[in-house]
Motif scaffolding. Structure first.
Motif, PDB file in Angstrom:
ATOM      1  N   ALA A  57       0.827  -1.179   0.000  1.00 33.39           N
ATOM      2  CA  ALA A  57       0.000   0.000   0.000  1.00 33.39           C
ATOM      3  C   ALA A  57       0.866   1.234   0.000  1.00 33.39           C
ATOM      4  O   ALA A  57       1.795   1.342   0.758  1.00 33.39           O
ATOM      5  N   PRO A  58       0.559   2.215  -0.871  1.00 33.70           N
ATOM      6  CA  PRO A  58       1.255   3.471  -0.768  1.00 33.70           C
ATOM      7  C   PRO A  58       0.923   4.172   0.525  1.00 33.70           C
ATOM      8  O   PRO A  58      -0.038   3.850   1.192  1.00 33.70           O
ATOM      9  N   VAL A  59       1.743   5.159   0.815  1.00 34.49           N
ATOM     10  CA  VAL A  59       1.486   5.908   2.028  1.00 34.49           C
ATOM     11  C   VAL A  59       0.181   6.647   1.894  1.00 34.49           C
ATOM     12  O   VAL A  59      -0.083   7.282   0.883  1.00 34.49           O
ATOM     13  N   PRO A  60      -0.645   6.541   2.950  1.00 34.45           N
ATOM     14  CA  PRO A  60      -1.890   7.278   2.883  1.00 34.45           C
ATOM     15  C   PRO A  60      -1.644   8.759   2.694  1.00 34.45           C
ATOM     16  O   PRO A  60      -0.849   9.349   3.400  1.00 34.45           O
ATOM     17  N   PRO A  61      -2.387   9.479   1.698  1.00 39.24           N
ATOM     18  CA  PRO A  61      -2.119  10.860   1.412  1.00 39.24           C
ATOM     19  C   PRO A  61      -2.730  11.813   2.400  1.00 39.24           C
ATOM     20  O   PRO A  61      -3.711  11.526   3.039  1.00 39.24           O
ATOM     21  N   GLN A  96       7.874  14.882   5.394  1.00 41.31           N
ATOM     22  CA  GLN A  96       6.889  14.055   4.698  1.00 41.31           C
ATOM     23  C   GLN A  96       7.573  13.074   3.749  1.00 41.31           C
ATOM     24  O   GLN A  96       7.176  11.901   3.635  1.00 41.31           O
ATOM     25  N   THR A  97       8.604  13.534   3.042  1.00 41.09           N
ATOM     26  CA  THR A  97       9.297  12.670   2.088  1.00 41.09           C
ATOM     27  C   THR A  97       9.967  11.496   2.793  1.00 41.09           C
ATOM     28  O   THR A  97       9.809  10.332   2.405  1.00 41.09           O
ATOM     29  N   VAL A  98      10.732  11.811   3.844  1.00 41.39           N
ATOM     30  CA  VAL A  98      11.462  10.759   4.559  1.00 41.39           C
ATOM     31  C   VAL A  98      10.490   9.819   5.267  1.00 41.39           C
ATOM     32  O   VAL A  98      10.706   8.598   5.324  1.00 41.39           O
ATOM     33  N   LEU A 140       7.620   4.414   5.716  1.00 40.26           N
ATOM     34  CA  LEU A 140       6.369   3.663   5.650  1.00 40.26           C
ATOM     35  C   LEU A 140       6.302   2.787   4.408  1.00 40.26           C
ATOM     36  O   LEU A 140       5.726   1.693   4.433  1.00 40.26           O
ATOM     37  N   GLY A 141       6.899   3.258   3.290  1.00 39.56           N
ATOM     38  CA  GLY A 141       6.931   2.442   2.090  1.00 39.56           C
ATOM     39  C   GLY A 141       7.681   1.140   2.319  1.00 39.56           C
ATOM     40  O   GLY A 141       7.246   0.070   1.885  1.00 39.56           O
ATOM     41  N   VAL A 142       8.805   1.226   3.031  1.00 44.07           N
ATOM     42  CA  VAL A 142       9.554   0.017   3.362  1.00 44.07           C
ATOM     43  C   VAL A 142       8.743  -0.869   4.306  1.00 44.07           C
ATOM     44  O   VAL A 142       8.588  -2.072   4.074  1.00 44.07           O
ATOM     45  N   PHE A 143       8.195  -0.287   5.380  1.00 45.37           N
ATOM     46  CA  PHE A 143       7.557  -1.094   6.413  1.00 45.37           C
ATOM     47  C   PHE A 143       6.344  -1.860   5.894  1.00 45.37           C
ATOM     48  O   PHE A 143       6.224  -3.067   6.115  1.00 45.37           O
ATOM     49  N   TRP A 185      16.447  -0.652   9.212  1.00 40.52           N
ATOM     50  CA  TRP A 185      16.511   0.542   8.362  1.00 40.52           C
ATOM     51  C   TRP A 185      15.366   1.505   8.655  1.00 40.52           C
ATOM     52  O   TRP A 185      15.556   2.728   8.648  1.00 40.52           O
ATOM     53  N   VAL A 186      14.193   0.971   8.915  1.00 38.69           N
ATOM     54  CA  VAL A 186      13.052   1.833   9.249  1.00 38.69           C
ATOM     55  C   VAL A 186      13.334   2.620  10.527  1.00 38.69           C
ATOM     56  O   VAL A 186      13.035   3.815  10.617  1.00 38.69           O
ATOM     57  N   ALA A 187      13.923   1.967  11.520  1.00 41.38           N
ATOM     58  CA  ALA A 187      14.280   2.666  12.757  1.00 41.38           C
ATOM     59  C   ALA A 187      15.269   3.792  12.473  1.00 41.38           C
ATOM     60  O   ALA A 187      15.166   4.891  13.037  1.00 41.38           O
TER      61      ALA A 187
END
Length: 521
Positions: free
Chosen positions: A10-14, A303-305, A310-313, A477-479
């Motif tokens: 799922a993409p990040v919710p906008p 927002q970008t980072v 979230l994209g990875v997780f 990496w998410v951390a």
């Protein structure tokens, strides 16, 4: 089993737009504004759910339609590409032609595209319908909180931001759960099709009620659509996001790297053109002056980072549960319920109760709490291995959700608090676009931090252990990404200069005037 057998995440919710231009705000006793709120929030929820709901039904679609892997990937990627490429344009069109009008066009088109998805007779029609759906979402989403600002006086908006944060949390995880239920129930023998057809009654109701209860608002001065800017931003984003989306499937070919490098050149040309366009007639697609607003520039970076993390997780989490642990889609969806509840709860109280008192520290605490939840998840995954249960995942997911909830709702307000009203659509489009770009970058990194730790050919006995190890590596990496977010947040406003009933007041003078003089609202 390899990555080629798994759907995209799922993409990040906008984050819908905010801060419209000088609207006529309804009187405080006008109940219509609450109907308008329910309409736009329902539309926002419908979009957030639709972003995630399709992933859970991918195996059913593949079996029923005989779709190739490339077609399956485009069912998810096509939506994301059309959505990201059209967001800035959608925001600007709302400034020019009216947010209510663009919202109604968007929700109507989204509903039609949902019907076409549900009635698709072959994979090609489904892919085309998903691309149309993403384009219509790009018209609808940037208008949502702009309409809220046009409808509610300043002193009530804090409550609305809290509600929006709760909607984000609920939509982020309920999509996979709803998709699992609808697919498993196989309503009327339609298999996966109800995941799209469920949008029809919601969209039709939103279209009818929205035309009656939503108040129109526009930019205070006439603007023109920057067609050259539209072409450049669309080309630049497609050159970046397309190879990121297809890279893992295609083995990261040379043309993909050249395309991503070329996107930087195209976006640099866009900046130069927009600068000249702004000086010439004051109607650029991308309002570059926004980046001179410290809170906005810092918020764009955050927002970008955040989108990268979230994209990875969300991708590795889905693969870990359904492929590594062998859980059913329904069990995986139910496992995410503590996360959803925690996000909704924390988002609801962060804007109304915590941010007015502690300011930026709430967002930074959210990053640290979310990182703590990630580290706890890594520890539990390593300790229990393949025997881990949903109940054992509940604590780290709840901690992560609490941290995310402390970030999502107040971040929207903090980023837009100092944005001039006339640039609402442009600011909204930029925020949503960088979120999608961050998410796409996160998806690209998955091939390195997740699949890069596993061999290409795993025996059935090695699939589970390999995915568990890769999951722990990716979460590390998410951390790290959350630690970077914590540092970037130091550039956000420390705390609101003044606060009334849950609303930030360090923004435009119009908002401060509204709060000081009740007659203005």
């Amino acid at each position: 089993m390899t990555s080629k057998q798994s759907p995209d995440p799922a993409p990040v919710p906008p984050v819908p737009s905010a801060v419209p231009a000088a609207p006529a705000v309804p009187a405080a006793g006008d109940r219509r504004r609450w109907f308008a709120l329910a309409i736009v929030m329902t539309a926002a929820f419908m979009d957030l759910v639709d972003v995630t709901i399709v992933n859970i039904a991918i195996p059913s679609i593949q079996r029923d339609e005989g779709a190739s892997f490339s077609q399956i990937q485009w069912i998810t990627a096509g939506y994301a590409l059309a959505f990201a490429a059209g967001l800035i344009t959608g925001g600007r069109l709302g400034d020019i032609h009216g947010r209510k009008r663009l919202f109604l066009v968007g929700i109507g088109g989204f509903t039609l595209a949902s019907a076409l998805c549900g009635l698709a007779v072959n994979p090609e029609m489904l892919v085309a319908s998903r691309i149309l759906q993403g384009g219509m979402a790009a018209l609808m989403v940037p208008q949502v909180l702009s309409i809220v600002h046009a409808t509610f006086p300043a002193h009530e908006r804090g409550k609305v931001f809290g509600l929006f944060g709760a909607i984000v949390g609920l939509g982020a995880v309920s999509g996979p759960l709803l998709g699992a239920l609808l697919t498993e129930w196989n309503l009327f023998g339609l298999e996966w099709r109800p995941i799209f057809l469920i949008n029809l009654p919601v969209g039709i109701a939103g279209l009818v009620l929205g035309s009656r209860f939503i108040t129109e608002s526009k930019a205070p001065r006439a603007l023109r659509l920057d067609l050259v800017g539209v072409a450049l931003v669309t080309l630049g984003l497609l050159m970046l996001i397309y190879p990121l989306t297809r890279g893992e499937e295609l083995g990261w070919p040379l043309w993909g790297h050249l395309s991503m490098a070329g996107s930087v050149v195209v976006l640099a040309v866009l900046v130069a053109y927009e600068r000249r366009k702004s000086a010439r007639d004051g109607s650029p697609l991308v309002e570059l002056s926004l980046f001179r607003v410290k809170s906005f520039a810092a918020g764009i970076a955050v927002q970008t980072v955040f989108g990268v993390g979230l994209g990875v997780f969300f991708l590795v989490w889905t693969l870990y549960m359904q492929v590594g642990l062998g859980w059913t889609p329904l069990r995986a969806g139910l496992t995410g319920v503590p996360f959803s509840i925690a996000v909704s709860t924390a988002a609801g109280i962060s804007v109304q109760k915590l941010v007015p008192r502690f300011g930026r520290k709430v967002l930074q605490a959210g990053a640290l709490v979310m990182a703590a939840g990630v580290l706890l998840y890594i520890w539990e995954s390593g300790r229990y291995g393949l025997a881990i249960t949903s109940w054992q995942m509940a604590l780290p997911l709840a901690v992560m959700g609490l941290g995310m909830g402390l970030i999502v709702a107040p971040l929207t307000d903090a980023v837009l608090s100092q944005v001039p009203r006339e640039h609402a659509g442009s600011a909204s489009g930029l925020i949503n676009t960088v979120q999608q770009m961050g998410n796409a970058l996160g998806l690209g990194l998955v091939s390195v931090v997740f699949f890069g730790t596993m061999g290409d050919h795993l025996t059935p006995a090695r699939v589970g252990p390999a995915y568990v190890d890769a999951f722990q590596n990716a979460l590390g990496w998410v951390a790290g990404v959350l630690a970077v977010i914590f540092l970037l947040m130091f550039a956000l406003p420390g705390r609101p200069a003044q606060h009334v009933d849950g609303d930030w007041t360090d923004g435009p003078a119009e908002d401060r005037a509204e709060e000081k003089d009740p007659a203005l609202v």
